[in-house]
Scaffold this active site. Sequence first.
Site, short mmCIF file in Angstrom:
data_model
loop_
_atom_site.label_atom_id
_atom_site.label_comp_id
_atom_site.label_asym_id
_atom_site.label_seq_id
_atom_site.Cartn_x
_atom_site.Cartn_y
_atom_site.Cartn_z
N CYS A 45 47.48 11.97 40.54
CA CYS A 45 47.15 11.19 41.75
C CYS A 45 45.89 10.37 41.54
O CYS A 45 45.78 9.23 42.00
CB CYS A 45 46.96 12.12 42.94
SG CYS A 45 48.37 13.16 43.30
C1 BEZ Z 1 48.77 15.55 39.99
O1 BEZ Z 1 48.52 14.62 40.73
O2 BEZ Z 1 48.24 15.65 38.89
C2 BEZ Z 1 49.75 16.62 40.39
C3 BEZ Z 1 49.90 16.95 41.72
C4 BEZ Z 1 50.78 17.96 42.06
C5 BEZ Z 1 51.52 18.59 41.07
C6 BEZ Z 1 51.38 18.22 39.73
C7 BEZ Z 1 50.47 17.23 39.39
#
Ligand code: BEZ
Length: 211
Positions: A45
């Site tokens: 994200c």
């Molecule tokens: C991420 O944004 O890195 C992420 C968020 C939830 C699950 C896996 C990765």
Amino acid sequence: MALRLGDIAPDFFAKTTHGNINFHDWLKDSWGILFSHPKDYTPVCTTELGYMSKIKPEFDKRNVKILAISVDPIDSHCGWIGDINETQNTTVNFPIIADPSREISNLYDMIHPKADDTLTVRSVFIIGPDKIIKLSITYPASTGRNFDEVLRVVDSLQLTSNYQVATPVNWKNGDDCIIVPSIPADDIPQKFPKGHKEIKPYLRYTPQPDI
Ligand code: BEZ
């Protein structure tokens, strides 16, 4: 029920990092992109929101407003924005909705309980100036989206809306477009003064009309 292409994007009131908004009023006559991310302070994200901030000027040029959403609260978003700015060498320049009640996430079917029963998946909606949903895609939490592709779809949608052309496989800005099948052959010379090529009666190309 899930939202489908052609549906009106549901209106909502939201608290965002740029203040309170009513979605339809906030959009005014612009196109819009509403996209969800699962959680603040997560790596994928962080890269996504950083990249979106960098290419926002491209969306601005196309009259597209950007709005992110996750179920985390405003103070979490604000703290995390500092990390995004620092690590992605950018300034987050669009609002992020805080949706701890999950009201908006549920309205847009962004929580897929078999993937995760509390966090949003990575949804993207492109909404036209008529407030109609033009595109909807869903990515899993572990895969960062390709926002250049979202920009490419905006270009294609705006060409269709303004010039009655569609775009072929792997089309990119500047490539020839396809004349939509509903246009009779007799109307083509007047509507497409740049010329056209007929490969089959249903497969007719014309140079991109807006360049
Ligand atoms: C991420 O944004 O890195 C992420 C968020 C939830 C699950 C896996 C990765």
